[in-house]
Design an enzyme around this catalytic site. Structure first.
Site, short mmCIF file in Angstrom:
data_model
loop_
_atom_site.label_atom_id
_atom_site.label_comp_id
_atom_site.label_asym_id
_atom_site.label_seq_id
_atom_site.Cartn_x
_atom_site.Cartn_y
_atom_site.Cartn_z
N GLU A 119 -0.43 -9.67 6.57
CA GLU A 119 0.26 -10.01 7.84
C GLU A 119 0.08 -11.47 8.21
O GLU A 119 -0.02 -11.83 9.37
CB GLU A 119 -0.22 -9.11 8.99
CG GLU A 119 0.28 -7.70 8.90
CD GLU A 119 1.80 -7.62 8.76
OE1 GLU A 119 2.52 -8.15 9.60
OE2 GLU A 119 2.25 -7.02 7.76
N ARG A 130 -36.66 -1.75 11.99
CA ARG A 130 -37.42 -2.53 11.00
C ARG A 130 -38.50 -3.36 11.67
O ARG A 130 -38.24 -4.09 12.63
CB ARG A 130 -36.44 -3.46 10.25
CG ARG A 130 -37.07 -4.28 9.14
CD ARG A 130 -37.32 -3.45 7.92
NE ARG A 130 -37.68 -4.26 6.75
CZ ARG A 130 -38.03 -3.72 5.60
NH1 ARG A 130 -38.07 -2.40 5.46
NH2 ARG A 130 -38.35 -4.50 4.58
N GLY A 175 0.84 -1.20 0.00
CA GLY A 175 0.00 0.00 0.00
C GLY A 175 0.87 1.25 0.00
O GLY A 175 1.91 1.29 0.64
#
Length: 643
Positions: free
Chosen positions: A404, A290, A157
């Site tokens: 990792e 909900r 990265g």
């Protein structure tokens, strides 16, 4: 409960302050992120990272505050690798002289670095890396080279477009001999115009899974064509190469490198609890908003959270988030303990700490990745909307199962340690999280004594069940392995069983640390009692889910397993009244959650409707392409088929 979750009042106040700082700053808006093209997306991330750095400098934030600020900005960026991997690598593996030279530059962000280890052809097998660093005694330099296509660095990265330096891992070759894989500080781009230096080929590896997700990160590809660097840019805290071309081990022990690994894995476990708790927060709040079915005499329908099927899927994940939080807290202590021991050359606990962190990294990230997806399903159809926050969270989180250390490879490392521990029981006392193996004789013989459902609400009974299961599975693996003439062949053949034994051991660690947490003083009325309920939910859910293990090892009878499940159902009813309070205790801002379904105020439907109209497709009534491609179909004259 907020303080119990944060770890202390100070930690709560600090994270709360940073969360609000980010949430109240329009520069960190993230609603439009999934709609951006790749170039716009990366540019937007660079803008946010720059704004974050400006705040850190202007407000003179401490290192801890800066860390929380970056977390709440909630966007994978090159800064994650610069602060989380590049700087720690130099701190852990550099000499004092190297640290004095490079750390001030990195900490002031006068250079930006990444961690270039993984290659196109090798990830988990670090010793198989192909990039070479050959010492040239004539010029006192290393020649960094990518001899094959598969030796290209692939995935780091921040490498693709932003970093100008990297810690590059390469095969050290001196006098034609290979001396292991080591780290080298290599400049990649010009500090004047940012162009790649001669011999360096660098770029981005392309789009990844998801909408915005991890595509805000410039994961890179990197190749070297005989790039020369000064000898003193090899990280030489442990191994040194002299001017004359001698490879010398310093008096600093090699094991120090493991200290950094324990630290990184501890942060990954902490991140797992954050990611899982976010998903659980969204699913729990929306399950209360909900309503579906169950209306009586025209009254309101039933809240979805009141269905046992919803509770039996959701509440164990809520309990897991707390369990991972507390085991992460303990790992922080373990890292400090290992660090202090390393300082005085005490390596006695290192193999156990290494195995323990490897296993916990694997277990927590796998459960979290699956748990986020389960939370999406728990939200029904609306969970599939990007605005629910769950698809993005899932896409950003799942690489944690691989980076990792691949999760299955890590569990096999744990298994090697467990088998070794079992084989040494006759003459070596097991330590730390394997201490229970010292009581292996009684754990192999004694069986569960629980006779009622309430009997499972006893920490001693729960602990013994998990210890017996883990010990019996490890011993059985050891016994089976002993039958093979070639141990490696046996290990390969039994690897699936060994992975299951490792999971049992790691689940025991998490259960035991949750129980230990409850033995501490926890202030606040009802806080400890509620955490006790969650602890039993976590343990008994695992017992129910893995009852095949508990029954096959012979510790538990089918009747006792059934009683545990009866108790678990009762516990769900106890969690229900506090479910919303338990997720509110995570103290996440609406900005950090990034979810319309998980809004703190519960105002879901109007906000979903509002958000739909903000989609770029709704900028006009007639979509671009309609006149060109759809209208001709509508206007065509259809002739009767000749068939």
């Amino acid at each position: 409960m907020k303080v119990a979750w944060a770890g202390s009042r100070e930690a709560f106040q600090l994270s709360d302050r940073m969360a609000k700082l980010v949430a109240n700053d329009p520069a960190f808006e993230k609603f439009t992120r999934p709609m951006l093209g790749r170039k716009e997306l990366l540019k937007n991330t660079l803008r946010k990272a720059a704004h974050g750095w400006k705040l850190i400098v202007d407000l003179r934030l401490t290192e801890e505050e800066a860390k929380w600020l970056r977390l709440f900005i909630d966007e994978p960026a090159y800064t994650d690798l610069h602060w989380g991997m590049f700087i720690p690598a130099i701190e852990g593996q550099g000499t004092e002289e190297q640290k004095n030279k490079w750390l001030p530059l990195a900490q002031k962000m006068q250079i930006i670095g990444c961690y270039a280890q993984t290659e196109l052809g090798h990830g988990s097998n670090v010793q198989g890396l192909e990039t070479t660093a050959t010492f040239d005694p004539q010029t006192d330099e290393f020649i960094i080279d990518s001899p094959t296509l598969t030796s290209s660095k692939w995935w780091p990265g921040g490498l693709g477009k932003v970093s100008n330096h990297a810690v590059v891992y390469a095969r050290l070759i001196v006098g034609g001999k290979f001396h292991g894989v080591h780290g080298f500080i290599v400049q990649l781009r010009s500090l004047d115009d940012h162009s790649p230096l001669p011999g360096v080929t660098v770029g981005d590896i392309g789009m990844k899974f998801g909408n915005g997700a991890y595509n805000t990160m410039d994961n890179g590809v990197l190749r070297f064509d005989h790039v020369r660097i000064p000898r003193n840019q090899m990280l030489m805290r442990v191994t040194q190469v002299t001017k004359e071309g001698k490879v010398v081990q310093s008096d600093v022990p090699r094991q120090l490198i493991y200290g950094t690994m324990v630290y990184v894995r501890q942060t990954i476990v902490a991140d797992a609890s954050k990611a899982l708790s976010r998903a659980v927060c969204i699913a729990t709040r929306y399950s209360a908003v909900r309503r579906q079915f169950g209306s009586r005499n025209g009254g309101p329908e039933t809240q979805v959270i009141d269905y046992k099927t919803q509770q039996s899927r959701l509440f164990p994940l809520l309990a897991s988030a707390y369990a991972f939080r507390f085991v992460g807290e303990w790992l922080k202590w373990l890292y400090m303990d290992v660090k202090q021991r390393l300082a005085v050359n005490d390596f006695s606990t290192l193999p156990e700490a290494h195995a323990c962190t490897a296993g916990l990294k694997s277990l927590t990230t796998s459960v979290t990745a699956d748990g986020i997806e389960e939370c999406r399903k728990l939200c029904g159809g609306h969970g599939y909307l990007v605005s629910s926050g769950l698809p993005e969270l899932f896409a950003v989180y799942i690489p944690a199962c691989t980076y990792e250390g691949d999760n299955v490879v890590l569990l096999l490392q744990v298994a090697r340690f467990l088998v070794k521990t079992v084989s040494e029981l006759g003459y070596k006392k097991p330590v730390g999280t394997t201490a229970y193996m010292g009581r292996v004789a009684s754990l192999m013989q004694n069986n569960c004594a629980v006779q009622t459902a309430e009997g499972w609400l006893n920490p001693g009974a729960v602990m013994e069940a998990f210890e017996s299961r883990a010990a019996r599975m490890a011993v059985r693996c050891g016994q089976r392995l002993a039958k093979y003439e070639n141990p490696e062949e046996g290990f390969a053949e039994l690897s699936a069983d060994l992975v299951e034994a490792s999971v049992a051991h790691c689940q025991l660690i998490i259960v035991s640390k949750f129980i230990e947490k409850l033995q501490q003083d926890i202030p606040g009325k009802g806080v400890k009692q509620t955490l006790e309920v969650l602890c039993y939910v976590y343990a008994l859910f695992l017992l129910h889910k893995h009852q095949g293990d508990f029954l096959a090892t012979g510790y538990v009878t089918p009747k006792q397993a059934s009683l545990a499940n009866d108790q678990l159902r009762t516990l769900y009813s106890k969690v229900r009244p506090n479910a919303i309070a338990l997720v509110d205790s995570f103290n996440y801002t609406d900005h950090y959650l990034g979810s319309i379904l998980g809004r703190y105020d519960g105002n879901v439907y109007p906000k979903l409707y509002e958000a739909a109209w903000k989609d770029p497709l709704n900028d006009s009534d007639i979509v671009d392409g309609f006149h060109e491609y759809v209208q001709p179909i509508l206007k065509q004259k259809l002739r009767t088929s000749k068939l």
